[in-house]
Design a protein around this motif. Structure first.
Motif, PDB file in Angstrom:
ATOM      1  N   ASP A   1      -2.610  -8.055  -6.006  1.00 36.22           N
ATOM      2  CA  ASP A   1      -1.367  -8.379  -5.399  1.00 36.22           C
ATOM      3  C   ASP A   1      -1.180  -7.426  -4.002  1.00 36.22           C
ATOM      4  OD1 ASP A   1      -0.599  -9.883  -7.206  1.00 36.22           O
ATOM      5  OD2 ASP A   1       0.609  -8.839  -8.257  1.00 36.22           O
ATOM      6  N   TYR A   2      -1.698  -6.167  -4.181  1.00 38.18           N
ATOM      7  CA  TYR A   2      -1.701  -5.475  -3.016  1.00 38.18           C
ATOM      8  C   TYR A   2      -2.612  -6.017  -1.814  1.00 38.18           C
ATOM      9  CZ  TYR A   2      -2.558  -1.252  -0.101  1.00 38.18           C
ATOM     10  OH  TYR A   2      -2.701  -0.403   0.866  1.00 38.18           O
TER      11      TYR A   2
ATOM     12  N   ARG B   1      -1.280  -9.011  -0.405  1.00 38.53           N
ATOM     13  CA  ARG B   1      -0.165  -8.685   0.509  1.00 38.53           C
ATOM     14  C   ARG B   1      -0.764  -8.101   1.871  1.00 38.53           C
ATOM     15  NH1 ARG B   1       2.331  -6.477  -4.075  1.00 38.53           N
ATOM     16  NH2 ARG B   1       1.600  -4.340  -3.490  1.00 38.53           N
ATOM     17  N   ARG B   2      -2.073  -7.377   1.626  1.00 37.90           N
ATOM     18  CA  ARG B   2      -2.487  -6.995   2.963  1.00 37.90           C
ATOM     19  C   ARG B   2      -3.195  -8.125   3.666  1.00 37.90           C
ATOM     20  NH1 ARG B   2      -6.588  -2.094   1.975  1.00 37.90           N
ATOM     21  NH2 ARG B   2      -6.561  -2.277   4.418  1.00 37.90           N
TER      22      ARG B   2
ATOM     23  N   ILE C   1      -2.184 -11.246   3.801  1.00 35.12           N
ATOM     24  CA  ILE C   1      -0.919 -11.954   4.306  1.00 35.12           C
ATOM     25  C   ILE C   1      -0.460 -11.290   5.407  1.00 35.12           C
ATOM     26  CG2 ILE C   1       1.536 -12.652   3.793  1.00 35.12           C
ATOM     27  CD1 ILE C   1       0.749 -13.202   0.798  1.00 35.12           C
ATOM     28  N   SER C   2      -0.319  -9.988   5.308  1.00 35.38           N
ATOM     29  CA  SER C   2       0.071  -9.197   6.443  1.00 35.38           C
ATOM     30  C   SER C   2      -0.874  -9.445   7.680  1.00 35.38           C
ATOM     31  CB  SER C   2       0.172  -7.694   6.117  1.00 35.38           C
ATOM     32  OG  SER C   2       0.521  -7.069   7.276  1.00 35.38           O
ATOM     33  N   PRO C   3      -2.117  -9.093   7.670  1.00 33.58           N
ATOM     34  CA  PRO C   3      -2.795  -9.567   8.911  1.00 33.58           C
ATOM     35  C   PRO C   3      -2.726 -11.108   9.538  1.00 33.58           C
ATOM     36  CG  PRO C   3      -4.243  -8.400   7.254  1.00 33.58           C
ATOM     37  CD  PRO C   3      -2.909  -8.717   6.332  1.00 33.58           C
ATOM     38  N   SER C   4      -2.639 -11.919   8.456  1.00 35.23           N
ATOM     39  CA  SER C   4      -2.494 -13.283   8.852  1.00 35.23           C
ATOM     40  C   SER C   4      -1.068 -13.457   9.606  1.00 35.23           C
ATOM     41  CB  SER C   4      -2.217 -13.984   7.536  1.00 35.23           C
ATOM     42  OG  SER C   4      -3.339 -14.194   6.700  1.00 35.23           O
ATOM     43  N   GLN C   5      -0.198 -12.770   9.124  1.00 37.60           N
ATOM     44  CA  GLN C   5       0.998 -12.767   9.965  1.00 37.60           C
ATOM     45  C   GLN C   5       0.989 -12.332  11.397  1.00 37.60           C
ATOM     46  OE1 GLN C   5       3.787 -10.935   7.175  1.00 37.60           O
ATOM     47  NE2 GLN C   5       4.275 -12.394   6.069  1.00 37.60           N
ATOM     48  N   GLN C   6       0.148 -10.930  11.288  1.00 38.44           N
ATOM     49  CA  GLN C   6       0.049 -10.360  12.494  1.00 38.44           C
ATOM     50  C   GLN C   6      -0.729 -11.345  13.381  1.00 38.44           C
ATOM     51  OE1 GLN C   6      -1.905  -6.747  11.689  1.00 38.44           O
ATOM     52  NE2 GLN C   6      -0.081  -5.734  10.718  1.00 38.44           N
TER      53      GLN C   6
ATOM     54  N   GLN D   1       1.557 -13.844  14.787  1.00 38.45           N
ATOM     55  CA  GLN D   1       2.344 -13.298  15.684  1.00 38.45           C
ATOM     56  C   GLN D   1       1.507 -13.094  16.873  1.00 38.45           C
ATOM     57  OE1 GLN D   1       3.825  -9.857  14.055  1.00 38.45           O
ATOM     58  NE2 GLN D   1       5.390 -10.733  12.426  1.00 38.45           N
TER      59      GLN D   1
END
Length: 409
Positions: A306-307, A310-311, A313-318, A321
């Motif tokens: 999960d961690y 999330r990591r 997903i976070s780069p994907s979101q970055q 963006q």
């Protein structure tokens, strides 16, 4: 003789005391108790009675006499048998007198079967001998295997002890084979036969543990297991041995020589085998613990996943963006370029228009012409000319050569 008794013997004394019956019995009781220390007496039991209070009342007799006896509850509770009519016993007692009835009686402190004194003496003598030889030493004892592949039993084939052992073994671990080395365990010559059975088990070496057992009984019944020949056979046996002779309070030489002593034959069978129920219980506990550990590891790995997710997903979101920012910057750049281009185009158009306005060619098309001297310089004033100079006239379309004939200032 007491002073009071001496006074009683003085005949004719006018001061002689007249005793009551109670006083007489008390004096007699005191004299008896002071005159007889604790002693041993043997006889045959008769008229045995156990009172509701727990006290024993009986008589000891021989061919010529008998004496009443009492053994109080606090003392008879330490005796490992109950005397029966006709038993030959030995009693350790004091002499007294029961004042209420004037009965002469013995107060018994301890009883044992007749002849036990000699047996105990023989027991202690052999025990000291074998102990001095090191047959009882703990450092020579063999450990009882926890998981024997085959179990041997030395006992009588028709004894209740054998049934108890087999029942216990079947209950605890039914898959372990049992070999019985049958032998009489009581009677004349039984010690030699018991030793022979132990030697047979030793020579065959087909068992991982050997149980030597018989049920409870008197010291005479168990005496075959106090014989030296049996002790030597056990000491010589290379198979780990368990002694299960008699009850919990019974001790024999066999118990001291064997690698392990069990209180009863049933207890010997329990020592010889692991408990199937315990093994299954431990297996279930291990199973539950394993499942718990596996679940713990899975939870840990799931959390780690999960961690990481999330990591990711976070780069994907970055990235999204940043992509949006690039798109926005691209749009802004395009807009800026477009605006700049429009402005430049407008400026160019304006400059072009200005240039058109300033273009002398355009002026010439309206009927004007410009003059150049022979050097190609523009002649803007008449003072730059002289009569006879050759000039070139440039029109909106075409040019002409001319000579200056007259100058006006």
């Amino acid at each position: 003789m007491t002073d009071f008794a001496a006074n009683l013997s003085q005949e004719g004394s006018s001061n002689a005391k007249v005793l009551t019956v109670s006083e007489l019995n008390r004096i007699a009781k005191n004299i008896l108790e002071q005159s007889f220390p604790l002693f041993w007496v043997s006889g045959e039991v008769s008229n045995f009675t156990r009172a509701a209070s727990g006290h024993w009342y009986f008589s000891l007799k021989d061919a010529g006499a008998q004496v009443r006896c009492v053994m109080f509850k606090g003392r008879n509770s330490y005796v490992d048998f109950t005397p029966r009519e006709g038993d030959k016993i030995e009693a350790r007692a004091t002499v007294t007198l029961y004042e209420a009835r004037g009965d002469f009686q013995l107060t018994v402190e301890f009883v044992q079967r007749a002849g036990l004194g000699a047996l105990f003496e023989a027991f202690e003598k052999l025990k000291r001998k074998l102990s001095a030889e090191g047959l009882f030493d703990a450092d020579i004892k063999c450990a009882i295997p926890k998981h024997p592949k085959q179990i041997g039993v030395v006992t009588s084939a028709d004894a209740a002890a054998l049934r108890d052992v087999l029942t216990t073994l079947k209950r605890r671990m039914p898959n372990i084979p049992v070999i019985i080395y049958p032998t009489p365990v009581q009677g004349k010559g039984a010690a030699q036969l018991i030793a022979n059975a132990i030697n047979t088990a030793h020579e065959r070496a087909e068992c991982d543990v050997l149980i030597i057992c018989r049920g409870g009984g008197s010291i005479e019944d168990l005496w075959q297991f106090n014989e030296e020949i049996v002790a030597r056979a056990i000491a010589n046996c290379t198979i780990p041995t368990i002694s299960g002779v008699g009850h919990e309070t019974d001790f024999t030489i066999c118990d001291f020589v064997a690698d392990t002593r069990a209180a009863t034959p049933t207890a010997a069978a329990e020592l010889a085998t692991p408990s199937r129920a315990d093994i299954l219980n431990k297996t279930n506990q291990l199973k539950l613990q394993l499942a718990k550990n596996m679940q713990f590891v899975l939870n840990q790995k799931s959390q780690a996943l999960d961690y990481l997710a999330r990591r990711v997903i976070s780069p994907s979101q970055q990235i999204a963006q940043q992509k949006n920012q690039v798109i926005q910057l691209t749009n802004r750049l395009n807009n800026s370029i477009s605006q700049q281009l429009q402005r430049k185009q407008q400026n160019l158009l304006r400059l072009n228009q200005n240039l058109q306005h300033l273009n002398p060619q355009a002026v010439l098309t309206r009927g004007y012409a410009f003059v150049q001297n022979k050097l190609g310089n523009i002649v803007s004033t008449s003072s730059q000319l002289q009569n006879g100079d050759e000039v070139t006239l440039t029109f909106g379309s075409g040019s002409a050569e001319a000579n200056i004939t007259k100058i006006k200032h």
